[in-house]
Design a protein around this motif. Structure first.
Motif, PDB file in Angstrom:
ATOM      1  N   TYR A  68      -2.678  -2.729  16.587  1.00  0.00           N
ATOM      2  CA  TYR A  68      -2.286  -3.426  15.350  1.00  0.00           C
ATOM      3  C   TYR A  68      -1.557  -2.462  14.420  1.00  0.00           C
ATOM      4  CZ  TYR A  68      -2.510  -6.115  11.043  1.00  0.00           C
ATOM      5  OH  TYR A  68      -2.171  -6.780   9.888  1.00  0.00           O
ATOM      6  N   HIS A  75       6.778  -2.657  12.055  1.00  0.00           N
ATOM      7  CA  HIS A  75       7.248  -3.782  11.223  1.00  0.00           C
ATOM      8  C   HIS A  75       7.697  -3.302   9.829  1.00  0.00           C
ATOM      9  CE1 HIS A  75       7.286  -7.523   8.937  1.00  0.00           C
ATOM     10  NE2 HIS A  75       6.397  -7.003   8.116  1.00  0.00           N
ATOM     11  N   TRP A 138       3.939   2.622   7.106  1.00  0.00           N
ATOM     12  CA  TRP A 138       5.331   2.961   6.742  1.00  0.00           C
ATOM     13  C   TRP A 138       5.381   4.098   5.744  1.00  0.00           C
ATOM     14  CZ3 TRP A 138       8.888   2.564   2.547  1.00  0.00           C
ATOM     15  CH2 TRP A 138       8.351   2.084   1.361  1.00  0.00           C
ATOM     16  N   HIS A 386       5.791  -8.659  -0.548  1.00  0.00           N
ATOM     17  CA  HIS A 386       6.619  -9.575   0.236  1.00  0.00           C
ATOM     18  C   HIS A 386       7.348 -10.569  -0.674  1.00  0.00           C
ATOM     19  CE1 HIS A 386       4.348  -8.068   3.781  1.00  0.00           C
ATOM     20  NE2 HIS A 386       5.471  -8.348   4.415  1.00  0.00           N
ATOM     21  N   ARG A 447      -4.169  -3.910   5.940  1.00  0.00           N
ATOM     22  CA  ARG A 447      -4.221  -2.981   7.066  1.00  0.00           C
ATOM     23  C   ARG A 447      -5.555  -3.053   7.807  1.00  0.00           C
ATOM     24  NH1 ARG A 447      -1.273   2.619   5.148  1.00  0.00           N
ATOM     25  NH2 ARG A 447       0.833   1.773   5.055  1.00  0.00           N
TER      26      ARG A 447
HETATM   27  C1  HEM Z   1      12.280  -8.710   4.329  1.00  0.00           C
HETATM   28  C2  HEM Z   1      11.228  -8.940   5.000  1.00  0.00           C
HETATM   29  C3  HEM Z   1       9.980  -8.102   5.065  1.00  0.00           C
HETATM   30  C4  HEM Z   1       9.747  -6.848   4.602  1.00  0.00           C
HETATM   31  C5  HEM Z   1      10.691  -5.914   3.860  1.00  0.00           C
HETATM   32  C6  HEM Z   1       8.400  -6.507   4.966  1.00  0.00           C
HETATM   33  C7  HEM Z   1       7.790  -5.306   4.683  1.00  0.00           C
HETATM   34  C8  HEM Z   1       6.499  -4.974   5.009  1.00  0.00           C
HETATM   35  C9  HEM Z   1       5.871  -3.720   4.728  1.00  0.00           C
HETATM   36  C10 HEM Z   1       6.535  -2.538   4.036  1.00  0.00           C
HETATM   37  C11 HEM Z   1       4.607  -3.789   5.178  1.00  0.00           C
HETATM   38  C12 HEM Z   1       3.554  -2.709   5.046  1.00  0.00           C
HETATM   39  C13 HEM Z   1       3.456  -1.907   6.252  1.00  0.00           C
HETATM   40  C14 HEM Z   1       2.442  -0.828   6.048  1.00  0.00           C
HETATM   41  O1  HEM Z   1       1.429  -1.078   5.365  1.00  0.00           O
HETATM   42  O2  HEM Z   1       2.668   0.276   6.577  1.00  0.00           O
HETATM   43  C15 HEM Z   1       4.420  -5.094   5.741  1.00  0.00           C
HETATM   44  C16 HEM Z   1       3.239  -5.536   6.299  1.00  0.00           C
HETATM   45  C17 HEM Z   1       3.067  -6.785   6.861  1.00  0.00           C
HETATM   46  N1  HEM Z   1       3.998  -7.800   6.910  1.00  0.00           N
HETATM   47 FE1  HEM Z   1       5.893  -7.682   6.271  1.00  0.00          FE
HETATM   48  N2  HEM Z   1       7.836  -7.560   5.627  1.00  0.00           N
HETATM   49  C18 HEM Z   1       8.763  -8.560   5.701  1.00  0.00           C
HETATM   50  C19 HEM Z   1       8.593  -9.806   6.282  1.00  0.00           C
HETATM   51  C20 HEM Z   1       7.413 -10.276   6.824  1.00  0.00           C
HETATM   52  C21 HEM Z   1       7.204 -11.587   7.380  1.00  0.00           C
HETATM   53  C22 HEM Z   1       8.262 -12.667   7.471  1.00  0.00           C
HETATM   54  C23 HEM Z   1       5.910 -11.656   7.780  1.00  0.00           C
HETATM   55  C24 HEM Z   1       5.107 -12.779   8.419  1.00  0.00           C
HETATM   56  C25 HEM Z   1       5.568 -13.743   9.130  1.00  0.00           C
HETATM   57  C26 HEM Z   1       5.305 -10.390   7.495  1.00  0.00           C
HETATM   58  C27 HEM Z   1       4.002 -10.083   7.789  1.00  0.00           C
HETATM   59  C28 HEM Z   1       3.418  -8.875   7.544  1.00  0.00           C
HETATM   60  C29 HEM Z   1       2.069  -8.542   7.938  1.00  0.00           C
HETATM   61  C30 HEM Z   1       1.093  -9.432   8.685  1.00  0.00           C
HETATM   62  C31 HEM Z   1       1.843  -7.231   7.497  1.00  0.00           C
HETATM   63  C32 HEM Z   1       0.587  -6.408   7.668  1.00  0.00           C
HETATM   64  C33 HEM Z   1      -0.304  -6.516   6.473  1.00  0.00           C
HETATM   65  C34 HEM Z   1      -1.456  -5.569   6.619  1.00  0.00           C
HETATM   66  O3  HEM Z   1      -2.137  -5.572   7.656  1.00  0.00           O
HETATM   67  O4  HEM Z   1      -1.679  -4.818   5.671  1.00  0.00           O
HETATM   68  N3  HEM Z   1       6.242  -9.571   6.914  1.00  0.00           N
HETATM   69  N4  HEM Z   1       5.589  -5.809   5.631  1.00  0.00           N
END
Ligand code: HEM
Ligand SMILES: [Cu+2]
Length: 560
Positions: A68, A75, A138, A386, A447
């Motif tokens: 994960y 991602h 990230w 987001h 996370r």
């Molecule tokens: C422009 C679009 C997006 C950007 C810039 C973005 C950016 C990010 C970033 C920076 C993280 C944090 C990663 C980390 O904690 O190291 C993250 C986590 C996540 N994002 Fe996105 N994301 C985008 C779109 C999406 C979309 C469309 C989805 C769902 C369909 C999504 C689902 C998630 C999930 C599930 C996590 C993990 C949360 C966690 O476990 O803390 N993201 N995203």
């Protein structure tokens, strides 16, 4: 409307597909950036869906915690550095010279180098899974990202990817600054620059000062990882966070300024009014560029900084909401009593305003230090960023895409398909992230790869996952539209939206060199002047000059 003079030269030679590899033309480079961003959006989107499937039900054991974390890291990194950044750099490259009345960027070859450094970085990132994908998140906090905790080689490839693409971005910053300073057409004073051009130019400064902080700290990490220097292990473990966020917070503005620029072009054109308070919008952008560096430690309230430091950063973070709020009011005031046309670009722009404001408001709540302590590292944060990055930046980019598509291809996007895509995207996006505010307030940490079956957690997470699939379908509908309309769309002509800035003067798509002849530039709206020689902006008597106040003109009412 008087017809614009013949201003474009025919294409010098017919373009071959492989020309994109060697082209130094800003339009080709811009479009390659956008195409690459689309590919990475597919990858980053699939990674997000894998995480959402894992989180759909409580206690799911589909992925291990380590796997994960790898999806999470890929991602986050992909979406920030290889989707939003290149998408907005793509718009910058494509539009900046056109809006300034220039033939190209200041340094076309350097521009091509930037592009290929970026592509090289992307390739490095996606080679990393072969050597053990990075799993440190990230923002890669050292010492967590040191070999003792994250031994896999993928972390080194991850750093290399960001160093290489970061150099490319820094060089783009130089290019943008010189282009804006030196290549404005005769008569295009700074105070007459179109808003998009102005904001991307200011953005050049952010790039130039922020990116090197990241490059430096990544090099330090590699000195630790490869040579065992121990800068972050024997040295200060908080040092990384200072460097990283001194880059990281301005980075968020770097991803929003060009987005604001696009919105500031679209809303006036589809409200048939000049932007309300041009000077306020322009100067608030400069204020934000400065402040974006002065708020960085609001990401570090939980590490235990001295309280005066926390107070100062809390206050500066509240302060930055002011120039940001000014922009939102200016956009709304531009629409106020305008004759608004809800075309596809305007729909996306309206969704942007609502969603971005929502993300901004939850952001301000974090500036209150005790609230941050309570909510940091919960899903409330995931929802917040987001909303800003997807609901804000990406929606603005989609608005820009629908706006510029006729310029780029010479054809309109299909309206029906476009509306389907829009509503699927809006429902999908809000479906994924709205409920996450509640999850965060209920205490769900971010996370985590799985969670217990506490009251309400399962159903809210399921809604979020379903939203993800709806969003995925929406983006696919958009993709189909982009491809299909290229050959099947209605022919658009050079000025399909009745625009005011120079990009709408040249043919669609613009030929190499962009313009053969430019009209005299006396105001912020050269095409208005050209179309209304009897009512030019700059010859209206000053006391009747409502341009600065953004009042609609009688003749613009109901104008299509
Ligand atoms: C422009 C679009 C997006 C950007 C810039 C973005 C950016 C990010 C970033 C920076 C993280 C944090 C990663 C980390 O904690 O190291 C993250 C986590 C996540 N994002 Fe996105 N994301 C985008 C779109 C999406 C979309 C469309 C989805 C769902 C369909 C999504 C689902 C998630 C999930 C599930 C996590 C993990 C949360 C966690 O476990 O803390 N993201 N995203
Ligand atoms: Cu921040």
């Amino acid at each position: 409307m008087t017809d614009a003079p013949a201003v474009s030269r025919p294409l010098a030679r017919s373009a071959r597909p492989w020309d994109v590899l060697t082209s130094t033309d800003h339009k080709s480079i811009g479009l390659t950036y956008m195409g690459a961003a689309a590919v990475f959006l597919g990858l980053g989107g699939l990674e997000a869906l894998v995480m959402r499937v894992q989180l759909a039900v409580p206690g799911n054991r589909l992925l291990s915690g380590e796997t994960y974390d790898r999806f999470l890291t890929m991602h986050g990194t992909t979406m920030i550095f290889f989707v939003l950044l290149p998408l907005l750099l793509g718009f910058t490259n494509y539009l900046l010279p056109l809006q300034l009345g220039a033939r190209d960027m200041a340094f076309p070859r350097l521009n091509a180098l930037s592009l290929w450094l970026f592509v090289g970085g992307g390739v490095l990132l996606y080679l990393s899974p072969f050597t053990g994908a990075p799993s440190q998140g990230w923002f890669s906090y050292a010492p967590l990202s040191e070999t003792g905790f994250t031994p896999q080689r993928g972390v080194d490839l991850w750093s290399a990817a960001l160093i290489v693409s970061g150099y490319g971005t820094t060089l783009t910053g130089v290019n943008v600054l010189v282009t804006g300073a030196r290549l404005r057409a005769r008569g295009m004073l700074f105070k007459r620059m179109p808003m998009f051009a102005w904001m991307t130019w200011v953005n050049g400064f952010i790039i130039l000062f922020a990116l090197p902080c990241l490059t430096a700290v990544l090099l330090m990490l590699e000195v630790d990882r490869l040579l065992g220097a121990g800068l972050f292990t024997r040295g200060d473990p908080v040092l990384w966070q200072h460097y990283f966020w001194l880059f990281g917070h301005p980075e968020i503005y770097l991803l929003i300024l060009p987005a604001w620029g696009l919105i500031s072009e679209i809303i006036p054109v589809f409200s048939r009014k000049p932007i309300f308070g041009y000077e306020f919008v322009a100067w608030s952008t400069v204020a934000i560029a400065f402040l974006s560096f002065a708020v960085y430690a609001h990401h570090m309230f939980a590490v235990g900084l001295a309280w005066p430091v926390e107070l100062a950063f809390g206050m500066s973070s509240m302060l930055i909401a002011i120039p940001t709020g000014i922009k939102v009011f200016n956009w709304l005031a531009t629409m106020w009593k305008g004759s608004v046309r809800y075309t596809l670009p305007m729909l996306y722009a309206a969704a942007f305003i609502v969603q971005f404001t929502f993300g901004g408001v939850t952001g301000v709540s974090f500036a209150v230090v005790p609230i941050d302590w309570q909510l940091t590292d919960t899903y409330y944060v995931v929802a917040h960023f987001h909303y800003v990055l997807f609901g804000g930046s990406l929606f603005a980019a989609l608005a820009g895409l629908h706006y510029l598509y006729p310029k780029i291809t010479g054809r309109f996007l299909n309206e029906r398909l476009g509306r389907w895509g829009f509503w699927l995207n809006v429902v999908g996006f809000n479906g994924v992230f709205l409920v996450q505010h509640l999850l965060g307030l209920m205490g769900m940490p971010r996370r985590v790869y799985t969670y217990p079956d506490l009251p309400g957690w399962g159903i809210l997470n399921l809604i979020s996952t379903v939203g993800g699939f709806i969003l995925g379908i929406g983006l696919l509908v958009l993709l189909v539209n982009l491809i299909r309309s290229r050959t099947h769309g209605e022919v658009a002509g050079r000025d399909p939206w009745n625009g005011w800035t120079l990009e709408w003067l040249t043919q669609s798509p613009p030929a190499e060199g962009n313009f053969a002849l430019l009209p005299p530039l006396h105001s912020r709206r050269p095409l208005w002047d050209l179309k209304h020689p009897d009512d030019m902006d700059h010859v209206r008597p000053r006391r009747h000059d409502k341009q600065g106040h953004g009042h609609i003109r009688e003749e613009e009412r109901g104008h299509r």
